[in-house]
Scaffold this motif. Structure first.
Motif, PDB file in Angstrom:
ATOM      1  N   LYS A   9       0.812  -1.181  -0.011  1.00 12.85           N
ATOM      2  CA  LYS A   9      -0.112   0.018   0.035  1.00 12.85           C
ATOM      3  C   LYS A   9       0.633   1.256  -0.032  1.00 12.85           C
ATOM      4  O   LYS A   9       0.482   2.083  -0.705  1.00 12.85           O
ATOM      5  CB  LYS A   9      -0.789   0.021   1.166  1.00 12.85           C
ATOM      6  CG  LYS A   9      -1.714   1.236   1.404  1.00 12.85           C
ATOM      7  CD  LYS A   9      -2.641   1.045   2.336  1.00 12.85           C
ATOM      8  CE  LYS A   9      -3.508   1.986   3.005  1.00 12.85           C
ATOM      9  NZ  LYS A   9      -4.297   1.871   4.162  1.00 12.85           N
ATOM     10  N   LYS A  10       2.009   1.217   0.830  1.00 13.56           N
ATOM     11  CA  LYS A  10       2.764   2.351   0.805  1.00 13.56           C
ATOM     12  C   LYS A  10       3.692   2.519  -0.314  1.00 13.56           C
ATOM     13  O   LYS A  10       3.757   3.464  -0.926  1.00 13.56           O
ATOM     14  CB  LYS A  10       3.798   2.114   2.007  1.00 13.56           C
ATOM     15  CG  LYS A  10       3.185   2.338   3.228  1.00 13.56           C
ATOM     16  CD  LYS A  10       4.168   2.311   4.428  1.00 13.56           C
ATOM     17  CE  LYS A  10       3.464   2.645   6.002  1.00 13.56           C
ATOM     18  NZ  LYS A  10       4.388   2.465   6.785  1.00 13.56           N
ATOM     19  N   ARG A  43      -2.522  11.739   2.294  1.00 14.68           N
ATOM     20  CA  ARG A  43      -2.829  10.663   2.892  1.00 14.68           C
ATOM     21  C   ARG A  43      -2.432   9.613   1.898  1.00 14.68           C
ATOM     22  O   ARG A  43      -2.008   8.168   2.223  1.00 14.68           O
ATOM     23  CB  ARG A  43      -4.083  10.352   3.368  1.00 14.68           C
ATOM     24  CG  ARG A  43      -4.364  11.460   4.610  1.00 14.68           C
ATOM     25  CD  ARG A  43      -5.605  11.100   5.352  1.00 14.68           C
ATOM     26  NE  ARG A  43      -6.794  11.339   4.233  1.00 14.68           N
ATOM     27  CZ  ARG A  43      -7.448  12.254   4.183  1.00 14.68           C
ATOM     28  NH1 ARG A  43      -7.229  13.355   4.675  1.00 14.68           N
ATOM     29  NH2 ARG A  43      -8.567  12.403   3.270  1.00 14.68           N
ATOM     30  N   ILE A  44      -2.803   9.738   0.544  1.00 21.29           N
ATOM     31  CA  ILE A  44      -2.698   8.515  -0.265  1.00 21.29           C
ATOM     32  C   ILE A  44      -1.154   8.458  -0.613  1.00 21.29           C
ATOM     33  O   ILE A  44      -0.590   7.274  -0.678  1.00 21.29           O
ATOM     34  CB  ILE A  44      -3.161   9.071  -1.677  1.00 21.29           C
ATOM     35  CG1 ILE A  44      -4.705   8.746  -1.570  1.00 21.29           C
ATOM     36  CG2 ILE A  44      -2.671   8.012  -3.088  1.00 21.29           C
ATOM     37  CD1 ILE A  44      -5.738   9.319  -2.785  1.00 21.29           C
ATOM     38  N   GLN A  49      -4.202   6.111   3.246  1.00 19.00           N
ATOM     39  CA  GLN A  49      -5.528   6.009   2.435  1.00 19.00           C
ATOM     40  C   GLN A  49      -5.334   5.311   1.213  1.00 19.00           C
ATOM     41  O   GLN A  49      -4.369   5.574   0.323  1.00 19.00           O
ATOM     42  CB  GLN A  49      -6.052   7.253   2.430  1.00 19.00           C
ATOM     43  CG  GLN A  49      -7.613   7.264   1.828  1.00 19.00           C
ATOM     44  CD  GLN A  49      -8.154   8.602   1.758  1.00 19.00           C
ATOM     45  OE1 GLN A  49      -7.887   9.652   2.772  1.00 19.00           O
ATOM     46  NE2 GLN A  49      -9.387   8.797   1.007  1.00 19.00           N
ATOM     47  N   ASN A  50      -6.089   4.387   1.090  1.00 16.71           N
ATOM     48  CA  ASN A  50      -6.479   3.740  -0.103  1.00 16.71           C
ATOM     49  C   ASN A  50      -7.009   4.786  -1.310  1.00 16.71           C
ATOM     50  O   ASN A  50      -8.121   5.320  -0.930  1.00 16.71           O
ATOM     51  CB  ASN A  50      -7.332   2.351  -0.256  1.00 16.71           C
ATOM     52  CG  ASN A  50      -6.234   1.587   0.363  1.00 16.71           C
ATOM     53  OD1 ASN A  50      -5.062   1.397   0.101  1.00 16.71           O
ATOM     54  ND2 ASN A  50      -6.884   0.278   1.072  1.00 16.71           N
ATOM     55  N   PRO A  51      -6.392   5.073  -2.585  1.00 23.35           N
ATOM     56  CA  PRO A  51      -7.265   5.647  -3.417  1.00 23.35           C
ATOM     57  C   PRO A  51      -8.154   4.834  -4.187  1.00 23.35           C
ATOM     58  O   PRO A  51      -8.290   3.604  -4.085  1.00 23.35           O
ATOM     59  CB  PRO A  51      -6.213   6.050  -4.585  1.00 23.35           C
ATOM     60  CG  PRO A  51      -5.319   4.801  -4.617  1.00 23.35           C
ATOM     61  CD  PRO A  51      -5.127   4.717  -3.170  1.00 23.35           C
ATOM     62  N   ALA A  74      -4.958  -1.913 -12.247  1.00 24.97           N
ATOM     63  CA  ALA A  74      -4.748  -3.426 -12.288  1.00 24.97           C
ATOM     64  C   ALA A  74      -3.793  -3.836 -10.900  1.00 24.97           C
ATOM     65  O   ALA A  74      -4.078  -4.694  -9.939  1.00 24.97           O
ATOM     66  CB  ALA A  74      -3.827  -3.748 -13.417  1.00 24.97           C
ATOM     67  N   ARG A  75      -2.812  -3.054 -10.567  1.00 19.54           N
ATOM     68  CA  ARG A  75      -1.957  -3.110  -9.459  1.00 19.54           C
ATOM     69  C   ARG A  75      -2.492  -2.719  -8.418  1.00 19.54           C
ATOM     70  O   ARG A  75      -2.602  -3.365  -7.089  1.00 19.54           O
ATOM     71  CB  ARG A  75      -0.565  -2.093  -9.554  1.00 19.54           C
ATOM     72  CG  ARG A  75       0.133  -2.140  -8.355  1.00 19.54           C
ATOM     73  CD  ARG A  75       0.852  -3.470  -8.064  1.00 19.54           C
ATOM     74  NE  ARG A  75       1.758  -3.431  -7.008  1.00 19.54           N
ATOM     75  CZ  ARG A  75       1.655  -4.409  -5.932  1.00 19.54           C
ATOM     76  NH1 ARG A  75       0.646  -5.561  -6.195  1.00 19.54           N
ATOM     77  NH2 ARG A  75       2.262  -4.439  -4.983  1.00 19.54           N
ATOM     78  N   HIS A  76      -3.604  -1.709  -8.228  1.00 18.98           N
ATOM     79  CA  HIS A  76      -4.480  -1.219  -7.194  1.00 18.98           C
ATOM     80  C   HIS A  76      -5.241  -2.501  -6.866  1.00 18.98           C
ATOM     81  O   HIS A  76      -5.612  -2.882  -5.505  1.00 18.98           O
ATOM     82  CB  HIS A  76      -5.149  -0.251  -7.447  1.00 18.98           C
ATOM     83  CG  HIS A  76      -6.116   0.236  -6.584  1.00 18.98           C
ATOM     84  ND1 HIS A  76      -7.351  -0.088  -6.392  1.00 18.98           N
ATOM     85  CD2 HIS A  76      -6.019   1.260  -5.238  1.00 18.98           C
ATOM     86  CE1 HIS A  76      -8.017   0.599  -5.321  1.00 18.98           C
ATOM     87  NE2 HIS A  76      -7.155   1.273  -4.703  1.00 18.98           N
ATOM     88  N   ARG A  77      -6.135  -3.251  -7.680  1.00 19.75           N
ATOM     89  CA  ARG A  77      -6.964  -4.225  -7.529  1.00 19.75           C
ATOM     90  C   ARG A  77      -6.061  -5.528  -6.791  1.00 19.75           C
ATOM     91  O   ARG A  77      -6.791  -6.130  -5.794  1.00 19.75           O
ATOM     92  CB  ARG A  77      -7.511  -4.790  -8.753  1.00 19.75           C
ATOM     93  CG  ARG A  77      -8.539  -3.745  -9.165  1.00 19.75           C
ATOM     94  CD  ARG A  77      -9.046  -4.203 -10.678  1.00 19.75           C
ATOM     95  NE  ARG A  77     -10.332  -3.153 -11.012  1.00 19.75           N
ATOM     96  CZ  ARG A  77     -10.738  -3.160 -12.137  1.00 19.75           C
ATOM     97  NH1 ARG A  77     -10.529  -4.416 -13.028  1.00 19.75           N
ATOM     98  NH2 ARG A  77     -11.644  -2.292 -12.524  1.00 19.75           N
ATOM     99  N   GLU A  78      -4.940  -5.546  -7.239  1.00 16.28           N
ATOM    100  CA  GLU A  78      -4.130  -6.979  -6.569  1.00 16.28           C
ATOM    101  C   GLU A  78      -3.679  -6.338  -5.059  1.00 16.28           C
ATOM    102  O   GLU A  78      -3.882  -7.234  -4.222  1.00 16.28           O
ATOM    103  CB  GLU A  78      -2.838  -6.926  -7.478  1.00 16.28           C
ATOM    104  CG  GLU A  78      -2.084  -8.150  -7.065  1.00 16.28           C
ATOM    105  CD  GLU A  78      -0.537  -8.270  -7.671  1.00 16.28           C
ATOM    106  OE1 GLU A  78       0.131  -8.696  -7.228  1.00 16.28           O
ATOM    107  OE2 GLU A  78      -0.453  -7.779  -8.799  1.00 16.28           O
ATOM    108  N   ILE A  79      -3.571  -5.192  -4.785  1.00 12.65           N
ATOM    109  CA  ILE A  79      -3.230  -4.663  -3.547  1.00 12.65           C
ATOM    110  C   ILE A  79      -4.540  -4.846  -2.794  1.00 12.65           C
ATOM    111  O   ILE A  79      -4.387  -5.532  -1.711  1.00 12.65           O
ATOM    112  CB  ILE A  79      -2.783  -3.432  -3.567  1.00 12.65           C
ATOM    113  CG1 ILE A  79      -1.285  -3.313  -4.171  1.00 12.65           C
ATOM    114  CG2 ILE A  79      -2.639  -2.837  -1.892  1.00 12.65           C
ATOM    115  CD1 ILE A  79      -0.786  -1.844  -4.339  1.00 12.65           C
ATOM    116  N   GLU A  80      -5.624  -4.710  -3.299  1.00 12.21           N
ATOM    117  CA  GLU A  80      -7.067  -4.786  -2.472  1.00 12.21           C
ATOM    118  C   GLU A  80      -7.086  -6.181  -2.073  1.00 12.21           C
ATOM    119  O   GLU A  80      -7.914  -6.400  -0.963  1.00 12.21           O
ATOM    120  CB  GLU A  80      -7.988  -4.044  -3.341  1.00 12.21           C
ATOM    121  CG  GLU A  80      -7.900  -2.569  -3.403  1.00 12.21           C
ATOM    122  CD  GLU A  80      -8.298  -1.850  -2.040  1.00 12.21           C
ATOM    123  OE1 GLU A  80      -9.474  -2.150  -1.534  1.00 12.21           O
ATOM    124  OE2 GLU A  80      -7.508  -1.213  -1.588  1.00 12.21           O
TER     125      GLU A  80
END
Length: 287
Positions: A9-10, A43-44, A49-51, A74-80
């Motif tokens: 996330k960071k 924060r993002i 905070q997650n965008p 695509a990367r964001h979904r993987e992190i989620e």
């Protein structure tokens, strides 16, 4: 949240910050162009905070790099997906949770699993599973009505281990404490120990036990499951971590190797399990 999920996330926040800096924009500039507040942007970028996906689209558009949107989403979904909250999982019910994993187990040629507190799921007897899941449900205040049906769903895939066809192979490492942590009464634990002893003799199973007082080359930690070298899953108190990232999978492969090096197998492992079984039997006789 797990260390790996937090780090990912960071890292994602840092990547977005670099996009902003490459565009020579200040936080205020980006806020003016994207419609986001400067405080949210901060924060993002600091991983607090997650965008949302709309935030990512607005961010990239404002920075003049709309071509980066598909990659970043695509990367964001993987992190989620790396962190699954139990409250969201449980809404679907325990039967669904247990049943949906069966195709994954069926398609895995080598499952490597480490546990420090519980018998690995696919090696649990029905009575042990019911007792352990009931304990968890009472802690979380979740329904217990479907636990028996969930046990049937879990046991439906145990034949993958016991059939010994060679299509599905297993390497388990457990801490000695797993043998000492009793779920259910002594009869339940005796039955579970007997099944573990049987498992040590299956041709497609390597079951290792890390003895007490063993000199550690890696600390005991959260249990995890490696499905081939494609997926890692790990359950913790408040959620479940999962990832397919190559570097993460490689880390857990290395970690499993070190845990395996501390374990004993065959007759030595059976001696530890048999001693635990004898202790439960003695307690039962004296009660």
């Amino acid at each position: 949240m797990s260390d790996s999920a937090t780090a990912a996330k960071k890292a994602f926040g840092i990547r977005l910050k670099e996009i902003r800096l490459d565009a020579s924009l200040t936080g205020n500039d980006l806020a003016a162009r994207s419609g986001m507040r400067n405080s949210k942007i901060s924060r993002i970028e600091h991983g607090r905070q997650n965008p949302t996906e709309d935030d990512i689209r607005a961010w990239c558009t404002a920075c003049g790099v709309p071509e980066r949107i598909p990659e970043l989403i695509a990367r964001h979904r993987e992190i989620e997906q790396m962190w699954v909250e139990y409250r969201d999982e449980i809404r679907a019910g325990q039967v669904h949770i247990q049943s949906r994993s069966t195709p994954l187990y069926e398609g895995t040629r080598l499952l490597r699993a480490y546990e420090a507190n519980l018998v690995p799921g696919i090696l649990q007897t029905r009575a042990y599973f019911v007792a352990a899941l009931t304990t968890s449900a009472l802690l979380r205040g979740t329904p217990v009505a479907d636990i028996e049906a969930a046990a049937d769903a879990r046991l439906a895939r145990q034949h993958l281990v016991t059939a010994g066809t060679g299509l599905n192979n297993y390497s388990f490492v457990i801490e000695h404490g797993v043998l000492e942590h009793a779920f259910g009464d002594d009869a339940v634990m005796i039955g579970q120990m007997e099944f573990l002893i049987r498992a040590t003799r299956l041709p497609n199973v390597a079951l290792g036990v890390i003895p007490p007082w063993r000199r550690r080359i890696v600390r005991a930690g959260e249990g995890f499951y490696l499905f081939d070298e494609q997926l890692v899953r790990s359950e913790m108190w408040s959620g479940g971590f999962r990832t397919r990232r190559t570097e993460e999978v490689a880390f857990f492969v290395k970690l499993f190797g070190r845990l395996r090096d501390m374990a004993v197998y065959g007759d030595d492992a059976r001696a530890l399990i048999t001693a635990a079984r004898s202790q439960y039997a003695q307690t039962r006789e004296n009660s």
